[in-house]
Design a protein around this motif. Sequence first.
Motif, mmCIF file in Angstrom:
data_model
loop_
_atom_site.group_PDB
_atom_site.id
_atom_site.type_symbol
_atom_site.label_atom_id
_atom_site.label_comp_id
_atom_site.label_asym_id
_atom_site.label_seq_id
_atom_site.Cartn_x
_atom_site.Cartn_y
_atom_site.Cartn_z
ATOM 1 N N ILE A 95 59.282 82.772 48.648
ATOM 2 C CA ILE A 95 60.583 82.339 49.140
ATOM 3 C C ILE A 95 61.575 82.618 48.023
ATOM 4 O O ILE A 95 61.226 82.562 46.839
ATOM 5 C CB ILE A 95 60.590 80.861 49.584
ATOM 6 N N ILE A 96 62.766 82.948 48.407
ATOM 7 C CA ILE A 96 63.790 83.289 47.431
ATOM 8 C C ILE A 96 65.104 82.662 47.865
ATOM 9 O O ILE A 96 65.410 82.607 49.056
ATOM 10 C CB ILE A 96 63.902 84.831 47.289
ATOM 11 N N GLY A 97 65.836 82.162 46.903
ATOM 12 C CA GLY A 97 67.151 81.598 47.158
ATOM 13 C C GLY A 97 68.085 81.945 46.016
ATOM 14 O O GLY A 97 67.685 81.925 44.850
ATOM 15 N N VAL A 98 69.316 82.292 46.364
ATOM 16 C CA VAL A 98 70.324 82.639 45.365
ATOM 17 C C VAL A 98 71.621 81.942 45.757
ATOM 18 O O VAL A 98 72.003 81.956 46.943
ATOM 19 C CB VAL A 98 70.534 84.176 45.299
ATOM 20 N N ARG A 99 72.284 81.339 44.782
ATOM 21 C CA ARG A 99 73.563 80.689 45.058
ATOM 22 C C ARG A 99 74.544 81.712 45.642
ATOM 23 O O ARG A 99 74.548 82.874 45.219
ATOM 24 C CB ARG A 99 74.128 80.065 43.803
ATOM 25 N N PRO A 100 75.347 81.314 46.618
ATOM 26 C CA PRO A 100 76.242 82.265 47.298
ATOM 27 C C PRO A 100 77.092 83.124 46.370
ATOM 28 O O PRO A 100 77.248 84.328 46.615
ATOM 29 C CB PRO A 100 77.117 81.359 48.178
ATOM 30 N N LEU A 101 77.653 82.577 45.300
ATOM 31 C CA LEU A 101 78.496 83.366 44.398
ATOM 32 C C LEU A 101 77.733 84.447 43.648
ATOM 33 O O LEU A 101 78.333 85.369 43.105
ATOM 34 C CB LEU A 101 79.208 82.452 43.399
ATOM 35 N N TRP A 102 76.422 84.339 43.635
ATOM 36 C CA TRP A 102 75.597 85.299 42.910
ATOM 37 C C TRP A 102 74.895 86.292 43.824
ATOM 38 O O TRP A 102 74.164 87.164 43.352
ATOM 39 C CB TRP A 102 74.581 84.550 42.046
ATOM 40 N N ARG A 103 75.111 86.185 45.109
ATOM 41 C CA ARG A 103 74.483 87.122 46.044
ATOM 42 C C ARG A 103 75.147 88.492 45.943
ATOM 43 O O ARG A 103 76.309 88.604 45.567
ATOM 44 C CB ARG A 103 74.572 86.590 47.469
ATOM 45 N N ALA A 104 74.389 89.523 46.274
ATOM 46 C CA ALA A 104 74.866 90.917 46.251
ATOM 47 C C ALA A 104 75.267 91.358 44.841
ATOM 48 O O ALA A 104 76.132 92.216 44.683
ATOM 49 C CB ALA A 104 76.019 91.114 47.235
ATOM 50 N N GLN A 105 74.621 90.789 43.819
ATOM 51 C CA GLN A 105 74.878 91.173 42.431
ATOM 52 C C GLN A 105 73.605 91.580 41.704
ATOM 53 O O GLN A 105 73.568 91.633 40.487
ATOM 54 C CB GLN A 105 75.572 90.023 41.688
ATOM 55 N N GLY A 106 72.535 91.803 42.463
ATOM 56 C CA GLY A 106 71.287 92.245 41.865
ATOM 57 C C GLY A 106 70.333 91.129 41.476
ATOM 58 O O GLY A 106 69.216 91.398 41.038
ATOM 59 N N VAL A 107 70.748 89.880 41.642
ATOM 60 C CA VAL A 107 69.900 88.758 41.249
ATOM 61 C C VAL A 107 68.654 88.687 42.129
ATOM 62 O O VAL A 107 67.535 88.576 41.627
ATOM 63 C CB VAL A 107 70.689 87.424 41.296
ATOM 64 N N GLY A 108 68.841 88.746 43.439
ATOM 65 C CA GLY A 108 67.703 88.666 44.353
ATOM 66 C C GLY A 108 66.698 89.774 44.122
ATOM 67 O O GLY A 108 65.488 89.532 44.081
ATOM 68 N N ARG A 109 67.188 90.994 43.936
ATOM 69 C CA ARG A 109 66.291 92.132 43.694
ATOM 70 C C ARG A 109 65.517 91.931 42.385
ATOM 71 O O ARG A 109 64.306 92.150 42.325
ATOM 72 C CB ARG A 109 67.074 93.444 43.658
ATOM 73 N N ALA A 110 66.203 91.502 41.338
ATOM 74 C CA ALA A 110 65.536 91.291 40.052
ATOM 75 C C ALA A 110 64.480 90.184 40.156
ATOM 76 O O ALA A 110 63.382 90.316 39.610
ATOM 77 C CB ALA A 110 66.576 90.949 38.979
ATOM 78 N N LEU A 111 64.807 89.105 40.862
ATOM 79 C CA LEU A 111 63.838 88.023 41.063
ATOM 80 C C LEU A 111 62.629 88.522 41.845
ATOM 81 O O LEU A 111 61.482 88.227 41.488
ATOM 82 C CB LEU A 111 64.495 86.857 41.802
ATOM 83 N N LEU A 112 62.884 89.272 42.896
ATOM 84 C CA LEU A 112 61.813 89.791 43.743
ATOM 85 C C LEU A 112 60.885 90.707 42.945
ATOM 86 O O LEU A 112 59.660 90.610 43.036
ATOM 87 C CB LEU A 112 62.434 90.532 44.930
ATOM 88 N N ARG A 113 61.447 91.575 42.151
ATOM 89 C CA ARG A 113 60.630 92.485 41.342
ATOM 90 C C ARG A 113 59.822 91.733 40.291
ATOM 91 O O ARG A 113 58.640 92.033 40.080
ATOM 92 C CB ARG A 113 61.523 93.535 40.685
ATOM 93 N N ALA A 114 60.446 90.771 39.635
ATOM 94 C CA ALA A 114 59.727 89.999 38.615
ATOM 95 C C ALA A 114 58.567 89.227 39.233
ATOM 96 O O ALA A 114 57.474 89.161 38.666
ATOM 97 C CB ALA A 114 60.693 89.046 37.903
ATOM 98 N N LEU A 115 58.800 88.660 40.412
ATOM 99 C CA LEU A 115 57.740 87.890 41.070
ATOM 100 C C LEU A 115 56.616 88.794 41.568
ATOM 101 O O LEU A 115 55.438 88.450 41.454
ATOM 102 C CB LEU A 115 58.317 87.067 42.217
ATOM 103 N N ALA A 116 56.962 89.955 42.095
ATOM 104 C CA ALA A 116 55.931 90.902 42.544
ATOM 105 C C ALA A 116 55.082 91.361 41.360
ATOM 106 O O ALA A 116 53.856 91.465 41.471
ATOM 107 C CB ALA A 116 56.570 92.098 43.245
ATOM 108 N N ASP A 117 55.722 91.606 40.224
ATOM 109 C CA ASP A 117 54.966 91.977 39.022
ATOM 110 C C ASP A 117 54.009 90.860 38.618
ATOM 111 O O ASP A 117 52.864 91.106 38.270
ATOM 112 C CB ASP A 117 55.912 92.291 37.865
ATOM 113 N N ARG A 118 54.482 89.633 38.691
ATOM 114 C CA ARG A 118 53.644 88.484 38.334
ATOM 115 C C ARG A 118 52.451 88.373 39.277
ATOM 116 O O ARG A 118 51.322 88.135 38.853
ATOM 117 C CB ARG A 118 54.485 87.206 38.366
ATOM 118 N N ALA A 119 52.701 88.526 40.573
ATOM 119 C CA ALA A 119 51.618 88.446 41.559
ATOM 120 C C ALA A 119 50.582 89.535 41.313
ATOM 121 O O ALA A 119 49.376 89.292 41.418
ATOM 122 C CB ALA A 119 52.181 88.544 42.971
ATOM 123 N N ARG A 120 51.025 90.716 40.973
ATOM 124 C CA ARG A 120 50.116 91.834 40.695
ATOM 125 C C ARG A 120 49.247 91.499 39.479
ATOM 126 O O ARG A 120 48.027 91.672 39.505
ATOM 127 C CB ARG A 120 50.917 93.108 40.451
#
Length: 163
Positions: A95-120
């Motif tokens: 699950i992923i959540g980003v504060r509205p002011l920080w959306r569409a600034q690469g935060v979600g993508r960076a979080l998703l990639r970091a978490l996928a790396d961790r899962a791997r």
Amino acid sequence: MADFTIRPAGPADGAFLADMVVEAANWRVGATRPRPSVLADARHGAYVAGWQRPADRGVVALDGDARPVGAAWYRLFGADRPSLGFVAAGVPELIIGVRPLWRAQGVGRALLRALADRARVEGFARLALSVEHGNFAHELYRSEGFSVVASTADRDTMVRVLR
């Protein structure tokens, strides 16, 4: 891109992760699902109840002043207590959540990639998630390798192969 850093989530992040569940539930502009009702809904509350269980992993994005602005984490669910995006025992759901002011600034993508790396690194072969139809994050998930494996009237279950 905005200035932010990412760190591992820990036991003290439970309240912030609950805030991010609420943000994820309120992804529509103008959405007003109140925090108590979101977290009282077993489908949403399951993502944070008892955080941090032994297999729970997550990451938190921090702004330049070290304030949390987003998070992504995963949990394992059993077939007897499936979550919204459950596909199989042993496949963590994120699950992923980003504060509205920080959306569409690469935060979600960076979080998703970091978490996928961790899962791997943790040895998982797949990650799953659930996304409501119309959610702008759907395209982010597709661009990061997630594919729809099941669909209902209001949401898709998506999976990404990690190996």
